[in-house]
Design an enzyme around this catalytic site. Structure first.
Site, PDB file in Angstrom:
ATOM      1  CG  ASP A  23      -8.456  -0.677  -4.704  1.00 39.99           C
ATOM      2  OD1 ASP A  23      -8.262  -1.439  -5.664  1.00 39.99           O
ATOM      3  OD2 ASP A  23      -7.627   0.180  -4.318  1.00 39.99           O
ATOM      4  NE  ARG A  39      -2.188  -4.584  -7.057  1.00 39.45           N
ATOM      5  CZ  ARG A  39      -2.094  -3.391  -6.486  1.00 39.45           C
ATOM      6  NH1 ARG A  39      -3.181  -2.650  -6.356  1.00 39.45           N
ATOM      7  NH2 ARG A  39      -0.921  -2.945  -6.060  1.00 39.45           N
ATOM      8  CG  ASP A  79      -5.297   3.063  -7.749  1.00 39.37           C
ATOM      9  OD1 ASP A  79      -4.400   2.243  -8.029  1.00 39.37           O
ATOM     10  OD2 ASP A  79      -5.561   3.383  -6.573  1.00 39.37           O
ATOM     11  CG  ASP A 137      -6.969   6.526  -4.064  1.00 38.20           C
ATOM     12  OD1 ASP A 137      -6.708   5.321  -4.241  1.00 38.20           O
ATOM     13  OD2 ASP A 137      -7.647   6.947  -3.101  1.00 38.20           O
TER      14      ASP A 137
END
Length: 373
Positions: free
Chosen positions: A189, A240, A185, A160
Site C-alpha cells: 500500500d 490491484r 489486507d 489493516d
C-alpha cells in the site's frame, strides 16, 4: 519510449537458459517470430551488475525510485537473530536512526508481533540468505531512502495488515526481488503523499488486494505521487496490479496472469502508462478497469486515464481501454527520466519473469568501503 541501457554483466543467479547483454530499443509491437525460449535468447535485464559488490545496489533502481540510496554511507549491521526484537534482530536494526546497510548471517522465519517500522537511510539486504517475514509486515512512515531487497513476506494477519505499508510522506523507496503473498489486507500500500518509489522484479501470488496506490478520494495531496512498477510477476492475484488514485504510474515489462476481477484499475485523476506488459487472462478477460470517484476539492466525479503502448494480451484478454476523453492530462515517462531497460513482451520475457522474480538464491556480494560524500 525507454532506451535500452548499455552492456549488462552476467548475473550469478540467472538460469543458464538466458544470456543478458545489449539490445536495441524495442518497437511498439512484439516480434512475432520470437517464440519459445532457447539458449541463444539475449535479454537486457535491468541493473544486471548489482550483485557484483554489496553496495553497488544503491541508486541502481530504474524509474521514479532511482535516487534511493538506502544505507549506502552507513556501516554494516549483521542480523544474527531470528527473534522479533533484541540484540542482533532485524527490528533492532530498522529502528536505529543512523544509516545502515543491513545483512543477514542466518536464514529462517522471523515472526513479527507488530509492524516493523523502518527509519530513513536503511538497506535491508536479504541476499545470501533466505529470510521470511510473517505475522505482520514493514511500515515505512515519514522516511526516505529505503531499499528492501530479496526477502519473502507471507502470512500477515490482523486488520489493516499489509506486507509493506508506505505512508505518509515517504520518498525514495525501492522494493526489489521480494516474494509477497497471503496477507490479511494488501501486499503493498502506497498512500498519503508517498512518492518516488520503484517496485521491481517482485513475485506476487495467493492474494486478493495486491498493490494500492492512493487510499481514498479525500487525500488530494496524493496528486504528488509517482510510482514505477517493472519486471514483476502477478501470478493469479485477484486485483490491484495496481489500483491507482491520483498518482502517476509507469508499468513496464510486468507479467500479469489469471486475475480474478481486473489487472489494472484507474480511478480518480490517476495517470497510468502501461508499456510492453503481458496480460494473460484466465476466466476474466478485461484487463483494465475504470472507477469514477469525486476528489474532495472537485464538484464532479472523475476516473483516471490509461495509455497502453505495446502491451501483449493473451488467452482472449482484451484491454478494455476507455475511448472517450476523461479530461485529464496524461504524463509520459520521459518527462521524468530519460532511460529504462525494456524488452518486447514475448514468451522469452514470460519465462524470465517466471524464473527471476521474487526471492533469489544469490550469494551475498562482498562489501567494499564507501566514503561519504
Amino acid at each position: 519510449m525507454g532506451n535500452a541501457h548499455g552492456h549488462r554483466k552476467h548475473r550469478n543467479n540467472v538460469p543458464p537458459l538466458y544470456k543478458f547483454g545489449n539490445t536495441h530499443p524495442p518497437s511498439n509491437q512484439p516480434n512475432k517470430n520470437e517464440g519459445s525460449s532457447n539458449s541463444n535468447t539475449v535479454m537486457n535485464f535491468p541493473y544486471g551488475h548489482v550483485d557484483n559488490t554489496l553496495r553497488s545496489l544503491a541508486a541502481q533502481a530504474e524509474g521514479f525510485g532511482r535516487f534511493a540510496i538506502g544505507g549506502l554511507h552507513g556501516p554494516l549491521y549483521h542480523v544474527t537473530s531470528l527473534l522479533d526484537d533484541g540484540p542482533g534482530s532485524l527490528r533492532d536494526a530498522c529502528r536505529r536512526k543512523e544509516p545502515l546497510w543491513i545483512v543477514f548471517e542466518v536464514s529462517g522465519t522471523i515472526h513479527l508481533s507488530s509492524y516493523l517500522s523502518v527509519s530513513s537511510y536503511k538497506t535491508i539486504d536479504g541476499r545470501g540468505q533466505r529470510i521470511k517475514l510473517t505475522g505482520k509486515g514493514f511500515r515505512l512512515k515519514e522516511c526516505e531512502h529505503v531499499i528492501i531487497c530479496n526477502l519473502e513476506l507471507e502470512g500477515g494477519r490482523g486488520p489493516d495488515v499489509d506486507a509493506i505499508q508506505i505512508k505518509p510522506n515517504s520518498k525514495h523507496i525501492w522494493i526489489d526481488r521480494c516474494t509477497l503473498s497471503d496477507f490479511e489486507d494488501g501486499l503493498i500500500d502506497i498512500t498519503r503523499g508517498s512518492t518516488d518509489i520503484t517496485i521491481s522484479r517482485c513475485h506476487f501470488y495467493q492474494h486478493d488486494k495486491t498493490i494500492l496506490i492512493g487510499s481514498d478520494p479525500s487525500h488530494v495531496d496524493d496528486r504528488c505521487m509517482k510510482i514505477t512498477i517493472h519486471h514483476c510477476f502477478f501470478n493469479g492475484t485477484r486485483q490491484r496490479h495496481p489500483r491507482v488514485r491520483f498518482a502517476k504510474v509507469h508499468l513496464y515489462n510486468n507479467y500479469t496472469r489469471n486475475w480474478g476481477i481486473y489487472a489494472v484499475c484507474a480511478s480518480v485523476e490517476s495517470q497510468i502508462f502501461s508499456q510492453h506488459n503481458i496480460y494473460e487472462a484466465g476466466q476474466k478477460k478485461v484487463a483494465f478497469k475504470y472507477l469514477t470517484e469525486k476528489a474532495a476539492d472537485k464538484e464532479a466525479g472523475a476516473t483516471g486515464h490509461i495509455i497502453s503502448e505495446g502491451d501483449l494480451f493473451l488467452n482472449g484478454a482484451t484491454a478494455g481501454l476507455m475511448t472517450e476523453d476523461v479530461g485529464c492530462k496524461m504524463f509520459h515517462p520521459t518527462e521524468h527520466y530519460l532511460s529504462w531497460t525494456i524488452e518486447p513482451p514475448t514468451d522469452d520475457l514470460k519465462q524470465v519473469l517466471h524464473r527471476c522474480t521474487g526471492w533469489q538464491s544469490v550469494a551475498k556480494p562482498d562489501d567494499q568501503t564507501v566514503c561519504a560524500e
